[in-house]
Each structure stands twice: as structure tokens, then as C-alpha cells.
Design an enzyme around this catalytic site. Structure first.
Site, PDB file in Angstrom:
ATOM      1  CE  LYS A  13      -0.943  -0.614   4.742  1.00  0.00           C
ATOM      2  NZ  LYS A  13       0.157   0.277   5.419  1.00  0.00           N
ATOM      3  NE  ARG A  87      -0.914   0.131  11.319  1.00  0.00           N
ATOM      4  CZ  ARG A  87      -0.014   0.589  10.649  1.00  0.00           C
ATOM      5  NH1 ARG A  87      -0.179   1.391   9.948  1.00  0.00           N
ATOM      6  NH2 ARG A  87       1.408  -0.034  10.747  1.00  0.00           N
ATOM      7  NE  ARG A 126       9.494  -3.726   4.365  1.00  0.00           N
ATOM      8  CZ  ARG A 126       8.214  -3.479   4.619  1.00  0.00           C
ATOM      9  NH1 ARG A 126       7.511  -3.133   3.429  1.00  0.00           N
ATOM     10  NH2 ARG A 126       7.653  -3.088   5.775  1.00  0.00           N
ATOM     11  NE  ARG A 160       9.505  -0.497   8.131  1.00  0.00           N
ATOM     12  CZ  ARG A 160       8.066  -0.555   7.915  1.00  0.00           C
ATOM     13  NH1 ARG A 160       7.497   0.177   6.865  1.00  0.00           N
ATOM     14  NH2 ARG A 160       7.240  -0.562   8.951  1.00  0.00           N
ATOM     15  NE  ARG A 171       5.826  -4.109  11.136  1.00  0.00           N
ATOM     16  CZ  ARG A 171       6.623  -4.395  10.184  1.00  0.00           C
ATOM     17  NH1 ARG A 171       7.772  -5.048  10.558  1.00  0.00           N
ATOM     18  NH2 ARG A 171       6.541  -3.699   9.141  1.00  0.00           N
TER      19      ARG A 171
HETATM   20  P1  AMP Z   1       4.134   1.158   8.775  1.00  0.00           P
HETATM   21  O1  AMP Z   1       5.147   1.871   8.306  1.00  0.00           O
HETATM   22  O2  AMP Z   1       2.461   1.698   8.388  1.00  0.00           O
HETATM   23  O3  AMP Z   1       4.273  -0.324   8.632  1.00  0.00           O
HETATM   24  O4  AMP Z   1       3.992   1.604  10.340  1.00  0.00           O
HETATM   25  C1  AMP Z   1       5.510   1.145  11.126  1.00  0.00           C
HETATM   26  C2  AMP Z   1       4.845   1.151  12.863  1.00  0.00           C
HETATM   27  O5  AMP Z   1       4.467   2.626  13.144  1.00  0.00           O
HETATM   28  C3  AMP Z   1       3.824   0.463  13.084  1.00  0.00           C
HETATM   29  O6  AMP Z   1       4.297  -1.018  13.524  1.00  0.00           O
HETATM   30  C4  AMP Z   1       3.180   1.176  14.542  1.00  0.00           C
HETATM   31  O7  AMP Z   1       4.326   0.671  15.396  1.00  0.00           O
HETATM   32  C5  AMP Z   1       3.539   2.655  13.963  1.00  0.00           C
HETATM   33  N1  AMP Z   1       2.241   3.089  13.343  1.00  0.00           N
HETATM   34  C6  AMP Z   1       2.045   3.377  12.343  1.00  0.00           C
HETATM   35  N2  AMP Z   1       0.552   3.932  11.939  1.00  0.00           N
HETATM   36  C7  AMP Z   1       0.225   3.974  13.249  1.00  0.00           C
HETATM   37  C8  AMP Z   1      -1.085   4.537  13.517  1.00  0.00           C
HETATM   38  N3  AMP Z   1      -2.101   4.708  12.670  1.00  0.00           N
HETATM   39  N4  AMP Z   1      -1.264   3.895  14.997  1.00  0.00           N
HETATM   40  C9  AMP Z   1      -0.391   3.669  15.878  1.00  0.00           C
HETATM   41  N5  AMP Z   1       0.883   3.140  15.410  1.00  0.00           N
HETATM   42  C10 AMP Z   1       1.143   3.449  14.164  1.00  0.00           C
END
Ligand code: AMP
Length: 214
Positions: A13, A87, A126, A160, A171
Site C-alpha cells: 500500500k 489502524r 525487503r 527497517r 505486527r
Molecule cells: P508502517 O510503516 O505503516 O508499517 O508502520 C510502522 C509502525 O509505526 C507500526 O508498526 C506502528 O508501531 C507505528 N504506526 C504507524 N501507523 C500507526 C497508527 N496509525 N497508529 C499507531 N501506530 C502506528
């Protein structure tokens, strides 16, 4: 056009949000990216966020809502794409209230569907070039010459911090427990569009474009 991108980690996404953002000429806000920026700043808040992200947990709703609200209020373009927010149901309800205040609404929600088994390979495989940011994958898209970036020739790569087995397990479980209920939430509002995240990146982008008349 105000758009949401939903989907598990590794569903593609983020890439498609960037593609669509250039195509529609509207900004995209990735909640993960703004949190990573805060971590990179070295601030005390960033250090606390990093610990939560490393574990694969969600940061508090209050914190993420504050960051998203700032973006929504400042944004004066003809729309936006939110990637990674909301989320959970609480964040979705708060988003609805924020949008009412600024007299906006969500028009489309794209939900990226990919099986957990594929997500594990996508995420654990990745890595990206530290110099130019090109993204590779050990299983699906390795560099042509081992250890050398196809695009810029650099030999510096990074992954990452939360792309490890332990964090990923959490996750995915957080996704199923907290985020997946949003599919039904937006289905009931007749906003949900399902995307087969197993298709190639270019096919998915073509499919997304069909939903917009430019
Ligand atoms: P992502 O890059 O979207 O995979 O997000 C990486 C990490 O950021 C997640 O595993 C959460 O720890 C945190 N995170 C991202 N978006 C949110 C959100 N909307 N609410 C809470 N934590 C978030």
C-alpha cells in the site's frame, strides 16, 4: 478526492499510495513515515516511539491523532491519501470527527489483500539502497549483481528496524486484532474497494487508476 489505504504490513500500500499521489497530484501521508522521522530526529519522544515500533506495537492513539490532525489542518490541496492511518476503530471514529470539523469526508478506501505467508517473505526479504532508496527483496526482486544497487551502484543497503521475525509476528497479530475490523467498518459505509495485493505492482496501479477520472 480524500482516500484511505488499508492493508497489512508488506501489502504494497505504501508504494501504491506514492504512485497514486503523483498521479492525482495530491499529498500522501504515511503514519509510519512521520513516526520514523520523529525517531530519526533523536528527540526523547522519538526514542520512546522507536521502542514501541521495534516491538511491532501501535503507538498511542492520542499521539498519532495529533500528528494526523496537524497534517489535515495544514493541507490545502484538492485531497489527500492516508496510508497507515487509521489502524483501529477508535482512530477511525476520531478521524470521522476531525473530518466533520473541517467539512471533509473520505470518498474511497482501498483495502490491499495479501496472505500472511506471502507478507512474511515480502517483509523479511525487503531491503533498500542507503544512497538512492531503491527497494529490493531477497525472494522476489534481488539486485542483478549481488550486493550492488541496480540503480546507483552503491553497496550500502539497509533494512527497517522493525522488519525482523519477532516484530513482524507481533505486527501481523496487531493487524488482525486491531486493524482488520476496519474492513467491515468501511464496508458498512459503502466505501471499501478490495485490491488483490498479489498482483504485480504495475497491474495494481493500472487498476487503481481506473477508479479516477482525470
Ligand atoms: P508502517 O510503516 O505503516 O508499517 O508502520 C510502522 C509502525 O509505526 C507500526 O508498526 C506502528 O508501531 C507505528 N504506526 C504507524 N501507523 C500507526 C497508527 N496509525 N497508529 C499507531 N501506530 C502506528
Amino acid at each position: 478526492m480524500n482516500i484511505l489505504f488499508l492493508g497489512p504490513p508488506g501489502s504494497g500500500k505504501g508504494t501504491q499510495a506514492q504512485n497514486l499521489s503523483s498521479y492525482l497530484k495530491i499529498p500522501t501521508l504515511s503514519s509510519g513515515d512521520i513516526l520514523r522521522k520523529e525517531c530519526d530526529s533523536g528527540s526523547q519522544l522519538g526514542k520512546e516511539i522507536q521502542i514501541i515500533m521495534n516491538k511491532g506495537d501501535l503507538v498511542s492513539d492520542d499521539l498519532i491523532v495529533l500528528l494526523i490532525e496537524k497534517f489535515l489542518i495544514k493541507n490545502d490541496s484538492n485531497g489527500f491519501i492516508l496510508d497507515g492511518f487509521p489502524r483501529n476503530i477508535n482512530q477511525a471514529n476520531i478521524l470521522d470527527s476531525m473530518l466533520i470539523k473541517i467539512e471533509k469526508s473520505i470518498e474511497k478506501v482501498f483495502n490491499f489483500e495479501v496472505d500472511d505467508e506471502i507478507l512474511v517473505k515480502r517483509i523479511l526479504g525487503r531491503y533498500s539502497c542507503k544512497e538512492c532508496g531503491s527497494i529490493y527483496n531477497n525472494y522476489f526482486k534481488p539486485t542483478v549483481n549481488s550486493g550492488v544497487c541496480d540503480k546507483c551502484g552503491s553497496t550500502n543497503f539497509e533494512s527497517r528496524k522493525d522488519d525482523n521475525e519477532e516484530s513482524l509476528k507481533n505486527r501481523l497479530s496487531v493487524y488482525h486484532k486491531s486493524t482488520f475490523p476496519l474492513v467491515e467498518f468501511y464496508q458498512k459505509k459503502h466505501l471499501l474497494i478490495s485490491i488483490d495485493g498479489l498482483k504485480s505492482s504495475s497491474l495494481i496501479f493500472e487498476e487503481l487508476k481506473k477508479h479516477f477520472k482525470l
